[in-house]
Design an enzyme around this catalytic site. Structure first.
Site, PDB file in Angstrom:
ATOM      1  N   SER A   9      16.858  38.249 -23.329  1.00 28.08           N
ATOM      2  CA  SER A   9      17.417  37.709 -22.083  1.00 28.08           C
ATOM      3  C   SER A   9      16.879  36.308 -21.836  1.00 28.08           C
ATOM      4  CB  SER A   9      17.057  38.600 -20.899  1.00 28.08           C
ATOM      5  OG  SER A   9      17.373  37.909 -19.712  1.00 28.08           O
ATOM      6  N   HIS A  34      21.466  37.455 -24.529  1.00 30.42           N
ATOM      7  CA  HIS A  34      21.797  38.095 -23.246  1.00 30.42           C
ATOM      8  C   HIS A  34      21.701  37.062 -22.127  1.00 30.42           C
ATOM      9  CE1 HIS A  34      22.217  41.618 -20.584  1.00 30.42           C
ATOM     10  NE2 HIS A  34      21.339  41.009 -19.777  1.00 30.42           N
ATOM     11  N   ASP A  36      22.163  36.362 -18.081  1.00 28.75           N
ATOM     12  CA  ASP A  36      22.185  36.997 -16.761  1.00 28.75           C
ATOM     13  C   ASP A  36      22.682  36.026 -15.705  1.00 28.75           C
ATOM     14  OD1 ASP A  36      20.947  39.651 -17.213  1.00 28.75           O
ATOM     15  OD2 ASP A  36      19.251  38.462 -17.916  1.00 28.75           O
ATOM     16  N   MET A  38      23.522  35.595 -11.832  1.00 31.14           N
ATOM     17  CA  MET A  38      23.250  36.220 -10.519  1.00 31.14           C
ATOM     18  C   MET A  38      23.734  35.295  -9.412  1.00 31.14           C
ATOM     19  SD  MET A  38      19.315  37.331 -11.144  1.00 31.14           S
ATOM     20  CE  MET A  38      18.803  38.197 -12.627  1.00 31.14           C
ATOM     21  N   HIS A  67      26.027  39.249 -18.693  1.00 35.16           N
ATOM     22  CA  HIS A  67      25.811  40.292 -17.685  1.00 35.16           C
ATOM     23  C   HIS A  67      26.018  39.662 -16.313  1.00 35.16           C
ATOM     24  CE1 HIS A  67      22.520  43.138 -15.797  1.00 35.16           C
ATOM     25  NE2 HIS A  67      23.722  43.357 -15.290  1.00 35.16           N
ATOM     26  N   MET A 138      20.877  49.933 -16.180  1.00 33.41           N
ATOM     27  CA  MET A 138      19.774  49.123 -15.644  1.00 33.41           C
ATOM     28  C   MET A 138      18.533  50.003 -15.548  1.00 33.41           C
ATOM     29  SD  MET A 138      20.732  45.980 -15.169  1.00 33.41           S
ATOM     30  CE  MET A 138      19.077  45.566 -14.652  1.00 33.41           C
ATOM     31  N   PHE A 144      15.751  40.391 -11.013  1.00 32.73           N
ATOM     32  CA  PHE A 144      14.560  39.670 -11.457  1.00 32.73           C
ATOM     33  C   PHE A 144      14.098  40.168 -12.825  1.00 32.73           C
ATOM     34  CE2 PHE A 144      14.636  39.964  -6.865  1.00 32.73           C
ATOM     35  CZ  PHE A 144      14.498  38.635  -6.486  1.00 32.73           C
ATOM     36  N   GLY A 145      13.515  39.266 -13.587  1.00 38.67           N
ATOM     37  CA  GLY A 145      12.860  39.655 -14.823  1.00 38.67           C
ATOM     38  C   GLY A 145      11.450  40.127 -14.497  1.00 38.67           C
ATOM     39  N   ASP A 176      18.555  47.618 -19.996  1.00 32.99           N
ATOM     40  CA  ASP A 176      18.175  46.301 -19.495  1.00 32.99           C
ATOM     41  C   ASP A 176      17.117  46.401 -18.397  1.00 32.99           C
ATOM     42  OD1 ASP A 176      18.072  43.665 -18.786  1.00 32.99           O
ATOM     43  OD2 ASP A 176      20.168  43.514 -18.136  1.00 32.99           O
ATOM     44  N   SER A 199      11.070  39.012 -20.444  1.00 35.33           N
ATOM     45  CA  SER A 199       9.658  38.607 -20.379  1.00 35.33           C
ATOM     46  C   SER A 199       8.888  38.994 -21.621  1.00 35.33           C
ATOM     47  CB  SER A 199       8.968  39.265 -19.184  1.00 35.33           C
ATOM     48  OG  SER A 199       9.807  39.321 -18.094  1.00 35.33           O
TER      49      SER A 199
HETATM   50  C1  DX5 Z   1      17.497  41.762 -14.545  1.00 37.38           C
HETATM   51  C2  DX5 Z   1      18.261  41.245 -15.724  1.00 37.38           C
HETATM   52  C3  DX5 Z   1      17.549  41.407 -16.993  1.00 37.38           C
HETATM   53  C4  DX5 Z   1      16.240  40.683 -17.083  1.00 37.38           C
HETATM   54  C5  DX5 Z   1      15.333  41.536 -17.938  1.00 37.38           C
HETATM   55  O1  DX5 Z   1      18.281  41.799 -13.428  1.00 37.38           O
HETATM   56  O2  DX5 Z   1      19.519  41.868 -15.850  1.00 37.38           O
HETATM   57  O3  DX5 Z   1      18.375  41.079 -18.125  1.00 37.38           O
HETATM   58  O4  DX5 Z   1      16.330  39.402 -17.623  1.00 37.38           O
HETATM   59  O5  DX5 Z   1      14.076  41.000 -17.893  1.00 37.38           O
HETATM   60  P1  DX5 Z   1      12.769  41.795 -18.344  1.00 37.38           P
HETATM   61  O6  DX5 Z   1      12.972  42.141 -19.792  1.00 37.38           O
HETATM   62  O7  DX5 Z   1      11.691  40.795 -18.113  1.00 37.38           O
HETATM   63  O8  DX5 Z   1      12.677  43.014 -17.466  1.00 37.38           O
HETATM   64 ZN    ZN Z   2      20.711  41.549 -17.812  1.00 40.61          ZN
END
Ligand code: DX5
Ligand code: ZN
Length: 216
Positions: A9, A34, A36, A38, A67, A138, A144-145, A176, A199
């Site tokens: 991601s 990937h 993301d 938002m 996504h 999910m 958030f990551g 994810d 991360s």
């Molecule tokens: C969260 C995202 C993920 C995120 C995952 O809403 O959809 O794709 O980047 O990050 P990690 O691997 O750090 O949980």
């Molecule tokens: Zn994602």
């Protein structure tokens, strides 16, 4: 032993060195990039939008796994097709007319994915599972990551796998959120096909090697 497909991601990439990080993924054993998106409405965070996706596409040599964590994604399907999305995933919770949205994604030549929030029951996909290419489960609340993995995900993977088999669907299962080498093998054993990791990959000392380790 089945190997996972890895989708790093880019949310966790260094945006000041985006080209470098996209090229790291290009050269790695990852299968997808990937991405993301938002909107600050569906989820309490804004990540990046079309210009950044365009920049990623310019350097990416692997398929883009996009996504969308946005309300009313129908407004932007064509734009994401033009930006080079290979898989376009929308959230079950954000689509009133999910069947119509899925057909529109496929008519634009993209693979269609449906993402489920942690509280959304897998069986709600019973009447759409044959139409979709991917179920994104999910394993954290989206937005958030760097959050901790939710353990109930294993149960949801098993339910998704059973549903896919029972309905003769070809949908892949993607996980994810909070994916690390501490849970990657167990996720694949439960039935996951694709693992997203942000991360854990980008904050590691050797991201390319971390991707290899996640792959198993
Ligand atoms: C969260 C995202 C993920 C995120 C995952 O809403 O959809 O794709 O980047 O990050 P990690 O691997 O750090 O949980
Ligand atoms: Zn994602």
């Amino acid at each position: 032993m089945k190997k996972a497909r890895i989708a790093p991601s880019l949310l966790a990439a260094d945006f000041g060195n985006l080209q470098r990080d996209v090229e790291m993924v290009n050269a790695s054993e990852a299968t997808y990039h990937h991405i993301d998106v938002m909107d600050g409405v569906f989820v309490p965070n804004i990540s990046y939008g079309m210009p950044v996706v365009k920049a990623i596409h310019k350097y990416a040599t692997k398929p883009l796994d996009v996504h969308l964590m946005i309300v009313d994604p129908d407004r932007y399907l064509e734009e994401f097709a033009n930006l080079g999305a290979h898989i376009l995933t929308v959230h079950y919770e954000a689509c009133t007319h999910l069947h119509r949205t899925i057909q529109a994604i496929k008519a634009l030549g993209m693979k269609a994915g449906v993402a489920l929030n942690p509280h959304t029951n897998v069986m709600l996909l019973e009447d759409i599972i044959q139409d979709i290419d991917l179920v994104l489960i999910m394993s954290v609340n989206p937005g958030f990551g760097g959050q901790s993995f939710i353990d109930n995900t294993y149960e949801k993977i098993k339910q998704a796998k059973e549903l896919i088999t029972r309905k003769n669907s070809t949908a892949l299962i993607e996980i994810d959120g909070g994916v690390t080498t501490a849970n990657s093998q167990k996720l694949v054993d439960a039935g996951a096909d694709i693992l997203v990791a942000g991360s854990f990959v980008f904050k590691s000392d050797n991201p390319s090697n971390t991707i290899k380790e996640l792959k198993g």
